[in-house]
Design a protein around this motif. Sequence first.
Motif, PDB file in Angstrom:
ATOM      1  N   PHE A 329     -32.287  44.630  71.732  1.00 21.61           N
ATOM      2  CA  PHE A 329     -32.701  45.780  70.917  1.00 21.61           C
ATOM      3  C   PHE A 329     -33.746  45.343  69.901  1.00 21.61           C
ATOM      4  O   PHE A 329     -33.420  45.045  68.758  1.00 21.61           O
ATOM      5  CB  PHE A 329     -31.498  46.411  70.208  1.00 21.61           C
ATOM      6  N   PRO A 330     -35.007  45.312  70.303  1.00 20.11           N
ATOM      7  CA  PRO A 330     -36.039  44.822  69.379  1.00 20.11           C
ATOM      8  C   PRO A 330     -36.178  45.678  68.111  1.00 20.11           C
ATOM      9  O   PRO A 330     -36.701  45.203  67.116  1.00 20.11           O
ATOM     10  CB  PRO A 330     -37.335  44.866  70.206  1.00 20.11           C
ATOM     11  N   LEU A 331     -35.669  46.916  68.138  1.00 18.87           N
ATOM     12  CA  LEU A 331     -35.794  47.772  66.944  1.00 18.87           C
ATOM     13  C   LEU A 331     -34.577  47.647  66.029  1.00 18.87           C
ATOM     14  O   LEU A 331     -34.447  48.382  65.053  1.00 18.87           O
ATOM     15  CB  LEU A 331     -35.967  49.235  67.344  1.00 18.87           C
ATOM     16  N   GLY A 332     -33.643  46.734  66.363  1.00 18.80           N
ATOM     17  CA  GLY A 332     -32.434  46.602  65.545  1.00 18.80           C
ATOM     18  C   GLY A 332     -31.273  47.352  66.167  1.00 18.80           C
ATOM     19  O   GLY A 332     -31.387  47.889  67.273  1.00 18.80           O
ATOM     20  N   LYS A 333     -30.166  47.397  65.445  1.00 20.67           N
ATOM     21  CA  LYS A 333     -28.942  47.987  66.000  1.00 20.67           C
ATOM     22  C   LYS A 333     -29.073  49.509  66.058  1.00 20.67           C
ATOM     23  O   LYS A 333     -29.339  50.157  65.051  1.00 20.67           O
ATOM     24  CB  LYS A 333     -27.761  47.595  65.100  1.00 20.67           C
ATOM     25  N   PRO A 334     -28.884  50.112  67.246  1.00 22.32           N
ATOM     26  CA  PRO A 334     -29.019  51.569  67.350  1.00 22.32           C
ATOM     27  C   PRO A 334     -27.849  52.289  66.679  1.00 22.32           C
ATOM     28  O   PRO A 334     -26.789  51.706  66.461  1.00 22.32           O
ATOM     29  CB  PRO A 334     -28.991  51.819  68.862  1.00 22.32           C
ATOM     30  N   ASP A 335     -28.041  53.568  66.383  1.00 25.93           N
ATOM     31  CA  ASP A 335     -26.970  54.381  65.804  1.00 25.93           C
ATOM     32  C   ASP A 335     -25.993  54.859  66.872  1.00 25.93           C
ATOM     33  O   ASP A 335     -24.844  55.150  66.586  1.00 25.93           O
ATOM     34  CB  ASP A 335     -27.581  55.588  65.084  1.00 25.93           C
ATOM     35  N   LEU A 336     -26.503  54.986  68.086  1.00 25.17           N
ATOM     36  CA  LEU A 336     -25.624  55.433  69.177  1.00 25.17           C
ATOM     37  C   LEU A 336     -26.072  54.739  70.460  1.00 25.17           C
ATOM     38  O   LEU A 336     -27.256  54.731  70.789  1.00 25.17           O
ATOM     39  CB  LEU A 336     -25.741  56.961  69.350  1.00 25.17           C
ATOM     40  N   ILE A 337     -25.116  54.102  71.134  1.00 20.15           N
ATOM     41  CA  ILE A 337     -25.450  53.482  72.422  1.00 20.15           C
ATOM     42  C   ILE A 337     -24.710  54.245  73.513  1.00 20.15           C
ATOM     43  O   ILE A 337     -23.496  54.443  73.426  1.00 20.15           O
ATOM     44  CB  ILE A 337     -25.046  51.985  72.449  1.00 20.15           C
ATOM     45  N   LEU A 338     -25.438  54.709  74.507  1.00 18.24           N
ATOM     46  CA  LEU A 338     -24.820  55.437  75.616  1.00 18.24           C
ATOM     47  C   LEU A 338     -25.006  54.628  76.893  1.00 18.24           C
ATOM     48  O   LEU A 338     -26.121  54.201  77.210  1.00 18.24           O
ATOM     49  CB  LEU A 338     -25.484  56.811  75.791  1.00 18.24           C
ATOM     50  N   ALA A 339     -23.912  54.403  77.602  1.00 12.16           N
ATOM     51  CA  ALA A 339     -23.997  53.656  78.864  1.00 12.16           C
ATOM     52  C   ALA A 339     -24.292  54.632  79.989  1.00 12.16           C
ATOM     53  O   ALA A 339     -23.608  55.659  80.130  1.00 12.16           O
ATOM     54  CB  ALA A 339     -22.696  52.923  79.116  1.00 12.16           C
TER      55      ALA A 339
END
Length: 696
Positions: A329-339
């Motif tokens: 994740f080059p933009l940092g930790k996402p707010d929501l990760i969906l598989a």
Amino acid sequence: MTKARILALATTAALSSLLLGCAADGQAPNALSAGSPVAAVETAAVATPATIDNFMLADTDYMGHELYRSGAKAIVIITQSNGCPIVRNLSPALKALKAKYEGQGVEFLMLNSAIQDSRDAVAKEKADYGFDIPILMDPNQLVGEQLGVTRTAEFFVIDPKTWKITYRGPLDDRLDYGSQKATAEHTWAADAIEATLAGRQAMAANKMSPGCLVDFPNRKVAKISYSKEVAPILEKKCAACHTEGGIGPFAMSSYEMVKGFSPMIREVLRTDRMPPWNVDPHVGKFADDKSLTPTEIKTVVHWIEQGAPRDGTTDPMAVAAKKRVVQEFPLGKPDLILALPTYKVPASGVVDYQRPIVVNPLTEGKWVKASTYVVNQRQAVHHFLSGYLKDIPADGKGNESRWGASMGGYAVGAESTLWPKNVGTYLPPGGAIGFQAHYTPFGKDVVDASKIGLYFYKDGEKPGLVMRNSVVVDNTIVIPPGEARHKETAYLNVPKDMLLYSAFPHAHYRGYASDFWVEYPDGTKKLLLTMPRYDFNWQREYSFAEPLKIPAGSKLIAHYWYDNSKQNPANPDASKTIVWGDQSWEEMFYTAIRYRWTEETSAKLTNYDQLMDETRLLAMFDDNLDGKIQKAELKGELGDKLSPYFAQMDQDKSGTIENAELMAALKVMGGRRRDQAQQAPAPAPAAPAPKAGGGR
Ligand code: HEC
């Protein structure tokens, strides 16, 4: 100089001096005029290659031509440059030649390798002198160089069975320096065409041809450096995919790898197959442009033609390959990760597009500001696209015809989508996100388990501005069997000032070319993007370097050309009439756009999308762009249904259907149309308007 005067001159003894000088219409005379005929003979002595290498060039109308895709029995290429009287003088003879042989399966192409000629100038010359043969633009001169071109008005006759050049020389012996015969004694080019068609050897193979010299400044270039010139280009433009575990089938991880693949690298650059960036570089400026500049293309190809020599003690490709790491994740930790649902990609064969859905777990709406895909099987995933689905589809399919706002897409090298500062897209609670997934088998069974990370504006920092998306779509398309360049047109009426961020042309296996225009309220037109050759394998959004101002009252016009002939290697069946459909063996006309309404803020949402949708159906039918529907324009499933009622629909008896009449008719058909809407894809897969106040 007028056309009449050129012709008059050309038919007198003055021809000889014109031929030598080739200075017409105030253009600078080329090399020969300054030199002598002796020099001409020397320059003409560039050897003719035995065979012609494949290429893809766009003609003056931005239509792509890949040589080896031709289905012709013989191909004739005639070299051309503007302001050359002998080429102009050929126009009637060329028409006659074409009339005689086209019906026998002979394809005629002209080739312009003159660096001084712009595409527009060549288009004008083509119109002024009545050439009805596509003129291919060769701005990098690679095709002219390979053919050994030295002059214009040279004929190359080619046998597509072997790609051998069966004849190179003038049309006939009618025109020569300093003399001209009334009729030709020797019709060498025509003889060679006859011979090639009959599978015989041509009588004459190589003849000195009178014509204007063409300047090829790069025919002899100094030794090109692998380590200083070539490696940096490949590293920057190719290695993101051509890396260990990457989607490219081989890793450019050392000099040896590059050298080994160098003939293929030359071929993919000449045919414009790599890197996958399908818009023509001469139209529009795009952010994150992945294509090679003309200088880069020439550098790599000329280096390969020099034998791809090595230099330097360290190998920059090997050094870079060791350092390359893919960040999750080059933009940092996402707010929501969906598989995304896992998908088993077989080792070989063709996998049709998959349309998985992921149920949206959000219980309150969010404004999206970025997204990143983490692709699990990078070798197998060509692209992901996404769109919000208001209702969870009963059939579990996230087809794009049902999509609302986009949550971003993935193409190799473009893992993340970043919305501009202070701009967001609203993701409502509930519903689902639909994906279009393109998996390509690469020789190994794998299970892909990719995911998408979403980044939201935090509470209290809602964006001021709203990104919207819509589609210039045409589900009235009807593509006849066997037709190689079937054209379709649709547009959107832009009701309010708009800032256009990107365009994303999408068709299926038969898509051949596409372009995208704006017609301003004063009737002037501007080409925004063109794909001389559309490639189904590579789907991506093209973002304009600067968002484009589209004033209220403009039309956004898309054209698509479809190849439903046998020559299209991807065509599953050339004998069928093809209409709109989700499946790749059906067709689409679908240019997705991202834009903002200039006046809109997230605090004050507009209904401008609805306004735009009000004339959408009319704009699908209206192929001649006159703002109304003629009877012949009622095509496709819906057109066929409406056509018998044309006279009733035409309430003011004007002979055409205006939008109010079309809307009234649809209202009457209401009940029936609702039934139909459940079977057929909705005509308007537009972004649902975010509910006012729903943002936060
Ligand atoms: C976006 C990813 C990507 C980029 C960037 C890319 N390639 Fe490729 N390349 C591929 C894939 C995937 C294939 C396999 C064929 C296909 O799917 O089209 C391929 C195939 C090739 C081939 C084999 C011939 C063929 O068509 O199968 C060559 C040679 C090649 N690429 C050269 C290059 C060069 C040179 C560059 C840079 C100028 C480049 N590629 C940039 C993904 C890429």
